[in-house]
Design a protein around this motif. Structure first.
Motif, short mmCIF file in Angstrom:
data_model
loop_
_atom_site.label_atom_id
_atom_site.label_comp_id
_atom_site.label_asym_id
_atom_site.label_seq_id
_atom_site.Cartn_x
_atom_site.Cartn_y
_atom_site.Cartn_z
N GLY A 1 0.79 -1.21 0.00
CA GLY A 1 0.00 0.00 0.00
C GLY A 1 0.83 1.27 0.00
N GLN A 2 2.13 1.16 -0.26
CA GLN A 2 3.01 2.32 -0.23
C GLN A 2 3.12 2.94 -1.62
N VAL A 3 3.06 4.27 -1.68
CA VAL A 3 3.17 4.98 -2.95
C VAL A 3 4.63 4.97 -3.40
N VAL A 4 4.88 4.39 -4.57
CA VAL A 4 6.26 4.28 -5.06
C VAL A 4 6.52 5.11 -6.31
N ALA A 5 5.48 5.64 -6.91
CA ALA A 5 5.63 6.55 -8.06
C ALA A 5 4.33 7.33 -8.21
N LYS A 6 4.42 8.55 -8.74
CA LYS A 6 3.22 9.35 -8.92
C LYS A 6 3.42 10.33 -10.08
N GLY A 7 2.29 10.71 -10.68
CA GLY A 7 2.32 11.64 -11.79
C GLY A 7 0.90 12.09 -12.09
N ASN A 8 0.58 12.33 -13.35
CA ASN A 8 -0.77 12.71 -13.72
C ASN A 8 -1.08 12.16 -15.11
#
Length: 310
Positions: A270-277
Motif C-alpha cells: 500500500g506504499q506509494v512508489v511513483a506518482k504523476g498525472n
C-alpha cells in the motif's frame, strides 16, 4: 506490527493531492490509505482485538493462516482469500459479566514516531464520515478509537454507530460523523460526540459484541462518507468503465480520461512508489519487478488497476 519500509523515503511520501480513497478488499491492496497516514509500520494496516484484557475468552477463527515475511499477524492472506477481511467471531464470555466481543480495525495515522509506537491521532473531519460494505451474522457496530488515554477518560464509551445484521448479501452503510454517539449507558462527565472524535481520530473499529456463539463476518470495503463503498473492486469504481491503465514495457499511461487526474503507483504493501498525472506518461524504470496497483483519481474519475512489471 506490519511491513518493513523498503523503498526510498522520497517515493514513500503520500501525495497530499489525494483524499482518502475507498479501500476495496477485491483490489488486493492490504493497506487502507487514509490520506492522513504517516507511513509508520501500523499506518492503515488491519488488526484484530478481543476481550481477553477484560477476562473474556473470545477469538477470531481465520479462514487461512495469517502472516507474511514481516509479521505473523499480517492480514494479507486473509484479504486475498476473502476479497475483504473475513473470519468467524467466536464469542465466549469467560469471566465477563457482559456480552463478549471481538473487533477488526486499522489505525488512521499510525505510530507516533519510529521510536514511539503509541498510536497517533489525526484530524479526519474532511472525510465527512465513513462508508462501509460488510456481511455479518451478528449486528456489529463501527467505533471511533481515540487512543488508550482518551478512551480511558471517557470510560471506554467511545462514539459508535450501530449496523444491521447482514447474512444473505453485503450491505453498504454510510454514516456521517454526526451519526456517531456515545452509548446510552454512559453517565460520565466527559462527553465526546462523533464530530469531535473525528478531529482526533486514532482508529476505525468494526466491533462484534453479542451473546456467546460463532458469527461469520466479512468487511468488503471502507472509505469516507462520499466514498465508493459497495463497488465490486476496481471495475465498478467511478469512471472505470471507460478508463484504463496501459503499460508498455516500463512506461505507464492512462487512456479514456478526458479531464485532469492524478496517478499513483502503489506496491502490495500500500506504499506509494511513483506518482504523476494523466497528462503525460510515467516511467516505472526504477521499480522492481512485481505486482503493483495503479490508482487514478480526479474530478470525474476514480479507479484502480493492477499491473505486473517484468
Amino acid at each position: 506490527m506490519n511491513k518493513k519500509l523498503t523503498i526510498a523515503s522520497a517515493l514513500l511520501a503520500a501525495s497530499s493531492a489525494f483524499a482518502f480513497v475507498t479501500w476495496n478488499g477485491a483490489d488486493g491492496v492490504y493497506k487502507v490509505d487514509t490520506e492522513i497516514g504517516n507511513d509508520t509500520e501500523t499506518a492503515g494496516y488491519w488488526f484484530s482485538y478481543d476481550d481477553s484484557g477484560d477476562k473474556g475468552a473470545s477469538s477470531v477463527t481465520w479462514p487461512v493462516e495469517r502472516g507474511n515475511e514481516y509479521s505473523a499477524d499480517a492480514m494479507d492472506p486473509i484479504i486475498d482469500y476473502c476479497q475483504g477481511v473475513c473470519g468467524t467471531a467466536v464469542l465466549d464470555k469467560g469471566q465477563l459479566t457482559y456480552n463478549p466481543f471481538v473487533g477488526i480495525g486499522f489505525n488512521v495515522v499510525g505510530e507516533t514516531s519510529a521510536t514511539d509506537n503509541t498510536p497517533a491521532a489525526g484530524d479526519a473531519s474532511s472525510w465527512g464520515g465513513i462508508c462501509i460494505t460488510y456481511t455479518s451474522a451478528a449486528a456489529p457496530s463501527l467505533e471511533l478509537g481515540l487512543g488508550d488515554a482518551v478512551d480511558a477518560t471517557i470510560g471506554y464509551a467511545n462514539p459508535a454507530a450501530s449496523l444491521a445484521k447482514a447474512t444473505s448479501a453485503p450491505v453498504t452503510k454510510t454514516i456521517a460523523w454526526s451519526g456517531f454517539a456515545q452509548p446510552s449507558w454512559y453517565k460520565g462527565a466527559t462527553k465526546m460526540d462523533g464530530v469531535t472524535a473525528a478531529s482526533q481520530l486514532v482508529a476505525i473499529k468494526f466491533k462484534l459484541q453479542a451473546a456467546p456463539g460463532s458469527y461469520e463476518f466479512n468487511i468488503k470495503s471502507v472509505g469516507p462518507y462520499a466514498g465508493t463503498c459497495g463497488s465490486i473492486g476496481i471495475k465498478a469504481a467511478r469512471g472505470a468503465s471507460a478508463a484504463k491503465a496501459i503499460l508498455s514495457g516500463r512506461t505507464l499511461s492512462v487512456a479514456g480520461v478526458n479531464t485532469a487526474a492524478n496517478v499513483e503507483v502503489l506496491n502490495l504493501q500500500g506504499q506509494v512508489v511513483a506518482k504523476g498525472n494523466t497528462a503525460s506518461a510515467l516511467s516505472l524504470a526504477n521499480l522492481d519487478a512485481g505486482v503493483y496497483m495503479v490508482r487514478v483519481a480526479g474530478k470525474s474519475v476514480n479507479f484502480s488497476n493492477k499491473i505486473v512489471l517484468k
